[in-house]
Design a protein around this motif. Sequence first.
Motif, mmCIF file in Angstrom:
data_model
loop_
_atom_site.group_PDB
_atom_site.id
_atom_site.type_symbol
_atom_site.label_atom_id
_atom_site.label_comp_id
_atom_site.label_asym_id
_atom_site.label_seq_id
_atom_site.Cartn_x
_atom_site.Cartn_y
_atom_site.Cartn_z
ATOM 1 N N ASP A 112 0.832 -1.203 0.000
ATOM 2 C CA ASP A 112 0.000 0.000 0.000
ATOM 3 C C ASP A 112 0.866 1.253 0.000
ATOM 4 N N ALA A 113 1.875 1.280 0.865
ATOM 5 C CA ALA A 113 2.743 2.454 0.959
ATOM 6 C C ALA A 113 3.530 2.656 -0.329
ATOM 7 N N PHE A 114 4.053 1.584 -0.884
ATOM 8 C CA PHE A 114 4.832 1.694 -2.114
ATOM 9 C C PHE A 114 3.982 2.269 -3.241
ATOM 10 N N LEU A 115 2.790 1.734 -3.417
ATOM 11 C CA LEU A 115 1.934 2.177 -4.522
ATOM 12 C C LEU A 115 1.441 3.602 -4.308
ATOM 13 N N ALA A 116 1.136 3.972 -3.063
ATOM 14 C CA ALA A 116 0.723 5.344 -2.792
ATOM 15 C C ALA A 116 1.869 6.311 -3.077
ATOM 16 N N ALA A 117 3.084 5.911 -2.712
ATOM 17 C CA ALA A 117 4.248 6.769 -2.964
ATOM 18 C C ALA A 117 4.538 6.879 -4.455
ATOM 19 N N TRP A 118 4.348 5.776 -5.190
ATOM 20 C CA TRP A 118 4.645 5.796 -6.632
ATOM 21 C C TRP A 118 3.583 6.561 -7.403
ATOM 22 N N TYR A 119 2.355 6.108 -7.320
ATOM 23 C CA TYR A 119 1.291 6.745 -8.110
ATOM 24 C C TYR A 119 0.937 8.131 -7.573
ATOM 25 N N GLY A 120 1.345 8.406 -6.338
ATOM 26 C CA GLY A 120 1.176 9.756 -5.815
ATOM 27 C C GLY A 120 2.304 10.687 -6.222
ATOM 28 N N GLY A 121 3.380 10.143 -6.817
ATOM 29 C CA GLY A 121 4.513 10.950 -7.215
ATOM 30 C C GLY A 121 5.149 11.682 -6.051
ATOM 31 N N LEU A 122 5.245 11.021 -4.899
ATOM 32 C CA LEU A 122 5.658 11.694 -3.669
ATOM 33 C C LEU A 122 7.169 11.833 -3.566
ATOM 34 N N ALA A 123 7.622 13.015 -3.178
ATOM 35 C CA ALA A 123 9.042 13.290 -2.935
ATOM 36 C C ALA A 123 9.378 12.827 -1.519
ATOM 37 N N LEU A 124 9.645 11.538 -1.372
ATOM 38 C CA LEU A 124 9.856 10.936 -0.053
ATOM 39 C C LEU A 124 11.142 11.447 0.582
ATOM 40 N N ASP A 125 11.146 11.492 1.916
ATOM 41 C CA ASP A 125 12.378 11.830 2.630
ATOM 42 C C ASP A 125 13.416 10.742 2.383
ATOM 43 N N GLU A 126 14.665 11.145 2.200
ATOM 44 C CA GLU A 126 15.727 10.175 1.973
ATOM 45 C C GLU A 126 16.391 9.808 3.299
ATOM 46 N N ILE A 127 16.696 8.522 3.443
ATOM 47 C CA ILE A 127 17.343 8.010 4.649
ATOM 48 C C ILE A 127 18.851 7.973 4.407
ATOM 49 N N ARG A 128 19.595 8.537 5.317
ATOM 50 C CA ARG A 128 21.051 8.523 5.188
ATOM 51 C C ARG A 128 21.564 7.081 5.273
ATOM 52 N N ALA A 129 22.265 6.648 4.236
ATOM 53 C CA ALA A 129 22.763 5.272 4.227
ATOM 54 C C ALA A 129 23.760 5.026 5.343
ATOM 55 N N ASP A 130 24.502 6.064 5.764
ATOM 56 C CA ASP A 130 25.476 5.859 6.832
ATOM 57 C C ASP A 130 24.838 5.769 8.209
ATOM 58 N N SER A 131 23.490 5.918 8.270
ATOM 59 C CA SER A 131 22.793 5.746 9.545
ATOM 60 C C SER A 131 22.334 4.310 9.761
ATOM 61 N N VAL A 132 22.583 3.436 8.777
ATOM 62 C CA VAL A 132 22.230 2.016 8.903
ATOM 63 C C VAL A 132 23.264 1.350 9.806
ATOM 64 N N THR A 133 22.807 0.651 10.836
ATOM 65 C CA THR A 133 23.727 0.041 11.800
ATOM 66 C C THR A 133 23.675 -1.480 11.819
ATOM 67 N N ASP A 134 22.649 -2.097 11.262
ATOM 68 C CA ASP A 134 22.545 -3.556 11.279
ATOM 69 C C ASP A 134 23.767 -4.163 10.586
ATOM 70 N N PRO A 135 24.511 -5.059 11.261
ATOM 71 C CA PRO A 135 25.754 -5.582 10.683
ATOM 72 C C PRO A 135 25.565 -6.270 9.340
ATOM 73 N N LEU A 136 24.483 -7.043 9.188
ATOM 74 C CA LEU A 136 24.269 -7.749 7.930
ATOM 75 C C LEU A 136 23.918 -6.777 6.806
ATOM 76 N N SER A 137 23.156 -5.740 7.098
ATOM 77 C CA SER A 137 22.868 -4.718 6.086
ATOM 78 C C SER A 137 24.148 -4.006 5.672
ATOM 79 N N ARG A 138 25.032 -3.727 6.632
ATOM 80 C CA ARG A 138 26.293 -3.064 6.304
ATOM 81 C C ARG A 138 27.127 -3.937 5.370
ATOM 82 N N VAL A 139 27.146 -5.250 5.606
ATOM 83 C CA VAL A 139 27.898 -6.153 4.739
ATOM 84 C C VAL A 139 27.325 -6.129 3.324
#
Length: 504
Positions: free
Chosen positions: A259-286
């Motif tokens: 639901d969120a993905f489709l609302a963001a896409w078809y709504g043409g929403l300028a979503l807030d960007e998440i800083r990639a360097d704020s990701v802390t999960d070790p597996l995501s970092r790998v």
Amino acid sequence: MLEMDEFLLRTGSREIHRVSDGVPNPFLPGVMAEAAQCSVPTGLALHRHHLTSLPVGTLPGCEEISRAVPEPEADSYRAQRLQDFFAGAAAEEDFVGPVFGALGADIDIDVTSLVTAKSSGFMIKASENGHFVRPWGGHRTVYAEATRIGILEGIERLGAESPGDNLYAAVPEGARRIGPERFGLANEDWLIPHPEVRSWSTGESLLTGEEVALPTRLVYYHPQLDEHRWVQDSSNGCAIGGSDQEALLFGLLEAIERDAFLAAWYGGLALDEIRADSVTDPLSRVLLDRMALCGQEVRFFNATIGVEVPTVIAVCTEPGGSACVGAGSHPNAEKALHSALVEVASDFQVVAQHRREREDELATMLNDYSRVRSMEDHADMFAHPGARPLLAPWLDSNHRLTDLDALSRPGSGTSVAADLAQTLDACRAAELEPIAVRAQTPLADAVGARCWKVVVPGLIPIDFGFSYQRALRMPRLAQVAKKFNAGHGYSTEFAPYIVPHPFP
């Protein structure tokens, strides 16, 4: 057979992949540790194109690369470990085989995958339109776990396919009716003029416990019914787990994510960007390190809209001009982002290959969206470099920046029960009522798993084939988009973004 072979070999490229200069190779520490156990008197060093026996000390900088790939951890969050599903009556190999395989003839271990371990298979299914392939797959960092995840997904998809004995010619007495109008279906037509609901299936409200009746075609995606197909549903909202609560949580999160993905896409929403360097999960970092080594750019966006459950969209753009997307929802934002990241980490090679294989066909889709007809077409159209400008609402907007931990809900990610309660509270606040429909099958019983389909009337459902997008006719699209834009100080004048969604 040709179609089967093409699917099986879809990532069978044998080309040599160039890596990015100056990026530490996250695989090197593990390889060197294993090499140290070999009987090579002078040590072992790695070269890009061949192995050479050299003293290890002559490899410049190898001591500086210290980050090893973490071993898979026992996940206390889940009801049981992956290997435990297959430790009893049924092993992984019991589900596949050319004669008896309930989930297909074979398991494809994709050793060409550069970032994730990928294991997949497919079933050949029959319909009124002929035979077609129904795939399943798992994406992890270890092939054994990827195979187990894939088999569980295959079991889950069979559970969401047909109603079994949950089938009624009319709304059962005592059950509350929820009709097709709650799912973006106009009364006058959809795939056929004046559709008639002639079969119903029952579920239970997760908010009140009340029995409700839903049109069978809006619960199961391939029911064998004596009626014209007036909508094509999907396995969206179906999940498998080690307990009922686990399956219900992840089924509900999947419905919220779409639901969120489709609302963001078809709504043409300028979503807030998440800083990639704020990701802390070790597996995501790998995974991010591996993708950087392969020259892949990944950006993350906060799509927590409509329902206040953290939702993250990942967009990967690869050097050849292709793009792919992923999404994830979870009360714990690190888990939501990891789900989105795994999808693009597993798909960027696939879209690059499809760009080479379907370039002319994809160019035709860009000129005529009505040619986007199948699930594969939606993702593949964005494999064409000419589709890059279509991602401008996300990639080229003047975004606000946010840290990932700002998305998480307090106390999230520690127990399935607490996260399910928190997610149901978010649905209640959004005036949405999730419905749980049991999707248990003998295959699920064989591994001791629980399978449920969660249907949420009012959420935007995902459709494939651009001519069949219910999202574009649902009032919810404008409501969510206007609320988001108002909260960000943007214009609340709304016009939908009329471009096929890129969800894979």
